[in-house]
Write an enzyme that holds these catalytic residues in place. Structure first.
Site, mmCIF file in Angstrom:
data_model
loop_
_atom_site.group_PDB
_atom_site.id
_atom_site.type_symbol
_atom_site.label_atom_id
_atom_site.label_comp_id
_atom_site.label_asym_id
_atom_site.label_seq_id
_atom_site.Cartn_x
_atom_site.Cartn_y
_atom_site.Cartn_z
ATOM 1 N N CYS B 50 0.712 -1.144 -0.022
ATOM 2 C CA CYS B 50 0.111 -0.008 0.096
ATOM 3 C C CYS B 50 0.919 1.250 0.173
ATOM 4 O O CYS B 50 2.102 1.377 0.156
ATOM 5 C CB CYS B 50 -0.857 0.011 1.264
ATOM 6 S SG CYS B 50 0.037 0.231 2.899
ATOM 7 N N CYS B 53 3.160 1.691 2.922
ATOM 8 C CA CYS B 53 4.548 0.930 2.943
ATOM 9 C C CYS B 53 5.445 1.670 1.846
ATOM 10 O O CYS B 53 6.699 1.548 2.327
ATOM 11 C CB CYS B 53 3.976 -0.405 2.249
ATOM 12 S SG CYS B 53 2.615 -1.337 2.914
ATOM 13 N N ASP B 457 -2.156 -33.478 -0.627
ATOM 14 C CA ASP B 457 -1.158 -33.761 0.591
ATOM 15 C C ASP B 457 -2.070 -33.522 1.858
ATOM 16 O O ASP B 457 -3.296 -32.748 1.769
ATOM 17 C CB ASP B 457 -0.015 -33.022 0.331
ATOM 18 C CG ASP B 457 0.677 -32.794 1.631
ATOM 19 O OD1 ASP B 457 1.156 -34.190 2.152
ATOM 20 O OD2 ASP B 457 0.901 -31.807 2.134
ATOM 21 N N ASP B 637 2.029 -29.137 -0.618
ATOM 22 C CA ASP B 637 2.753 -27.893 -0.280
ATOM 23 C C ASP B 637 4.230 -28.068 0.504
ATOM 24 O O ASP B 637 5.211 -27.243 0.245
ATOM 25 C CB ASP B 637 2.048 -27.089 0.953
ATOM 26 C CG ASP B 637 1.980 -27.868 2.264
ATOM 27 O OD1 ASP B 637 1.953 -29.095 2.331
ATOM 28 O OD2 ASP B 637 2.602 -27.084 3.119
ATOM 29 N N ASP B 641 6.585 -32.934 -1.068
ATOM 30 C CA ASP B 641 5.596 -33.046 -2.071
ATOM 31 C C ASP B 641 6.058 -32.595 -3.261
ATOM 32 O O ASP B 641 5.631 -32.810 -4.440
ATOM 33 C CB ASP B 641 4.365 -32.133 -1.788
ATOM 34 C CG ASP B 641 3.641 -32.671 -0.547
ATOM 35 O OD1 ASP B 641 3.353 -33.903 -0.507
ATOM 36 O OD2 ASP B 641 3.217 -31.646 0.254
#
Lengths: 50, 766
Positions: B50, B53, B457, B637, B641
């Site tokens: 934003c 930031c 998973d 994830d 995997d």
């Protein structure tokens, strides 16, 4: 027909100007940060950034 | 992540596990020398989202005296810093730049890799190509219109010459992408869509030039250049889509450690890049650090978070003599390791090797456009050749035969096809982006539309991968006490207890953490212990079944009890039900213990599951399914995997996945909900249908236009009209997806604040 001799170069020149402006803005980074520009307009700071 | 408001740093530190900062040497290496002692450094700051930031980061950096320029790019989430390197190296450490960003906003900054820069160069080249060919096409078209409206012979010749001069540079500048790709394909003995394109533009230019030289009536310069223009738009869209997804994915925090604190024999400590750690080196790991290379524990005790490695959700206690794998996180204690492998041979690298071996299946996939080209280009070339022969043999005029054959080539040039596929895929990717799903490239959507089996998973995919309290027993005072103790630990169960508690907590003195057991704290009223039942109330055995139990005791007597469990993602059940209704088979492949996996599968209504699988085991399970002729979507994830993600026909990972998992996956979804899976399948299927429709439209157009061309009636005017209309029709049809997808939009819960803003950014229609 004689007018073609200068009208065609004029037309090409104007088109080329547009093309040049676009390429310049591209190289200058005008399209790099479209999201950031939307926020920066809201900033109040006066001093320009270096 | 609560925006960039000051004062949130503490909580961010707590949540965001400490990532190693890039070292000063790494930063200097990544900087570009601008001369005069000025250096430019580009950092990726994935957290910025934003206006606040932007100014927070820029002001923090500008406050450092050597910094002369700091600019945040919100679209790419990067910050570019120009600073003066002082004569004496001591005055300014580049790590201060990273620290300043972290201090001001709490966001981590990362170095960019060289590969990320390459994409930008290509994109800029393509856009410039579009601009140049667009300029050429517009001007040549203007001239052509006056020729078509009946210019005198001398004016016509003049206009043809001007057109030829405009077209030549445009052809070289804009056509090089197609020439290069066509040449590469021909060299390997293939043919792709770019071969007929390259041939058509070259031949049509050559013939037009020849016509111009001989004061001919028909020149095709406008067709040549506008063809190039349309096709370049398609190519650019394709590239931008891939680029955007890639930068969003690589912009997320990296997980593999970059360096390790090496302890020398004399006790001195040195932070070294992970590549330079040799077997036998001693490495110090602080609580919260990720283990950089495989090793043996020499000193210290800790709980290791293996979730990303094995899929097991419960941390494992390790002590001297235990082997630890690269990628695991030490949660509760400091360890001294002896490295047993280099980074190259470590667990992470084994995974990479497994992934490379598994890539085979996917690499064999040929994109729809290429498969179409395989049939299309020989057919077109044959047709043009037959036309040439036919007119030559029966008409006797070989020059005219040549002209007509080229008209056939131009008319059949896959302009609509080259535009049809990328436009549909860009629109579909834009839809997916808005729903929080990023797609790596168009071929992933094509493959997703083909699947019939979905494999999940468990830890981190079906579940959120972090335990949450499901039951609490105890008086408020005692629960507050437990929360206060839990706040001192990184153990996921402690975090769960602390996060679930709202309200003031007592202030404690020293809390000691015993790895694998729990926390203890001495107070005037006695010794509090928080941990497993065996630890808190010595001698008793756990009575809980399923889930994890935490007990708070005062001098060995139970005073509070917490039951935590790794919860499934919101809507996991609904998403799986949707998939099953859609005729997809669902399966769970997990590295976790069998009872836990069985319970989760039963809860979500999935019949088939396999547990306690190694990374290789998962890959084999996927390969076995695919051996049966199934097309598998793998959703996972963890690091474990990653090989399975590569092996599957198409794969998906949550944004919380390990870096390597995100890299391996074709799709990454940003929200917590699993609804993303059926939604992505739905949009991909719709996109696939639209692509086929577009092919049908393009073929229909050819059926009408080709006989006209073969009969010799295709003048440049007819070619120009036919080509533009067919392209417009195809684009208009593709945009219908926007409409259809909006109606089918899934209702998402309250937008997740952690979702980076770029994901809602529209894909510009370029």
């Amino acid at each position: 027909m004689n007018m073609l001799i200068y009208l065609i170069p004029v037309a090409l020149l104007l088109g080329g100007l547009g093309l040049g402006a676009f390429l310049w803005s591209l190289r200058n980074g005008q399209y790099d940060d479209l999201d950031g520009a939307a926020w920066r307009v809201l900033e109040d700071e006066d001093q320009p950034r270096g | 992540m609560s925006c960039c408001a000051p004062g949130t740093e503490g909580s961010l530190d707590m949540a965001g596990a400490t990532l190693a900062l890039p070292s000063a040497e790494e930063l200097m290496l990544a900087s570009r020398d601008l001369g005069d002692g000025l250096y430019q450094l580009d950092l990726s700051v994935p957290g910025v989202h934003c206006g606040t930031c932007i100014s927070a980061v820029e002001q923090a950096l500008m406050a450092l005296s050597p910094v002369s320029k700091a600019r945040v790019n919100l679209s790419t989430r990067r910050v570019s810093i120009v600073w003066q390197v002082p004569q004496d190296e001591t005055a300014m450490d580049p790590v201060d730049l990273v620290r300043a960003i972290k201090r001001a906003t709490g966001y981590d900054a990362h170095l960019l890799s060289a590969a990320e820069e390459a994409g930008d160069v290509m994109k800029a080249q393509l856009i410039r190509g579009v601009a140049v060919t667009g300029f050429a096409a517009a001007n040549i078209m203007l001239l052509s219109v006056s020729v078509w409206s009946g210019a005198e012979a001398s004016t016509r010749d003049l206009f043809h010459w001007i057109s030829a001069m405009i077209a030549a540079p445009a052809l070289v500048y804009g056509g090089r992408f197609f020439y290069r790709s066509a040449y590469a394909a021909l060299k390997r003995g293939h043919t792709n869509m770019d071969v007929p394109i390259a041939l058509a533009i070259t031949l049509s230019y050559a013939v037009s030039l020849w016509e111009t030289l001989h004061h001919g009536e028909h020149a095709w310069f406008d067709a040549t250049v506008s063809l190039l223009f349309f096709l370049l738009i398609g190519r650019t869209l394709d590239h931008i889509m891939r680029d955007r997804a890639r930068s969003a994915i690589t912009g997320l925090a990296r997980i593999s450690p970059r360096g390790a604190m090496v302890v020398a024999a004399d006790g001195s400590r040195e932070y070294r890049p992970v590549e330079e750690v040799m077997p036998g080196d001693h490495i110090a790991i602080a609580a919260g650090d990720r283990v950089p290379v495989d090793g043996l524990v020499i000193e210290g005790e800790s709980d290791l978070d293996l979730s990303i490695v094995s899929g097991e959700s419960a941390p494992v206690a390790v002590g001297p003599g235990a082997a630890v794998q690269a990628g695991t996180v030490s949660l509760t204690g400091s360890l001294l390791l002896q490295a047993t492998a280099t980074a190259r041979q470590s667990f992470l690298s084994e995974i990479i090797a497994l992934m490379e071996a598994a890539e085979g299946g996917r690499a064999q996939y040929r994109r729809i456009a290429d498969r179409a080209a395989q049939i299309y280009s020989p057919a077109v070339h044959l047709l043009a050749f037959l036309t040439f022969l036919g007119w030559g043999l029966f008409g006797g005029d070989w020059k005219q035969a040549m002209l007509i054959a080229i008209a056939v080539l131009i008319i059949t040039c896959p302009c609509a096809l080259g535009l049809a596929v990328p436009v549909v895929q860009v629109v579909a990717a834009g839809r997916l982006f808005q729903n929080g799903v990023m797609v790596k490239d168009g071929s992933a959507m094509e493959r997703l539309a083909e699947i019939d089996t979905v494999v999940f998973d468990k830890t981190g995919t079906l579940t959120l991968g972090r335990p949450q309290l499901i039951d609490t027993v105890g008086t408020p005072t005692n629960i507050a006490m437990a929360a206060a103790m839990a706040s001192r630990s990184r153990h996921p169960l402690s975090q769960a207890i602390y996060n679930a508690f709202a309200g003031p907590v007592p202030i404690l003195g020293t809390v000691t953490e015993l790895a694998g057991e729990g926390l203890s704290c001495d107070r005037p009223e006695g010794r509090y212990r928080l941990g497993s039942r065996a630890f808190a109330c010595s001698g008793t055995v756990s009575t809980s079944d399923g889930g994890s139990e935490v007990v708070l005791s005062l001098d060995g007597l139970e005073i509070a009890r917490f039951l935590a469990e790794d919860r499934p993602r919101p809507d996991a059940e609904a998403a799986i039900a949707t998939l099953q209704q859609g005729g997809f088979e669902t399966q769970v492949l997990s590295g976790d213990r069998r009872p836990v996996v069985a319970a989760m599968a039963a809860r979500l209504g999935i019949d088939a599951f396999e547990a306690e699988l190694s990374p290789g085991g998962k890959t084999q399970a996927i390969a076995a399914l695919q051996g049966d002729g199934r097309r598998v979507l793998m959703v996972g994830d963890g690091i474990n995997d990653a090989p399975a993600l590569s092996a599957a026909h198409v794969s998906m990972a949550p944004a919380t996945a390990a870096d390597i998992g995100r890299q391996a996956a074709d799709f990454v979804f940003m929200h917590d909900t699993l609804e993303a899976v059926p939604m992505a399948i739905r949009i991909s299927a719709k996109a696939g249908r639209l692509i086929r429709e577009n092919f049908a439209l393009a073929i229909g157009y050819n059926i009408i236009a080709v006989p006209i061309a073969i009969a010799g009636y295709a003048t440049p005017l007819i070619a120009a009209i036919a080509m533009s209309t067919s392209s417009l029709i195809v684009v208009a049809n593709s945009l219908r997806l926007n409409h259809a997808a909006r109606q089918a939009k899934v209702s998402l819960p309250e937008p997740d604040r952690r979702r980076p803003a770029a994901l809602t950014a529209k894909v510009s229609p370029a």
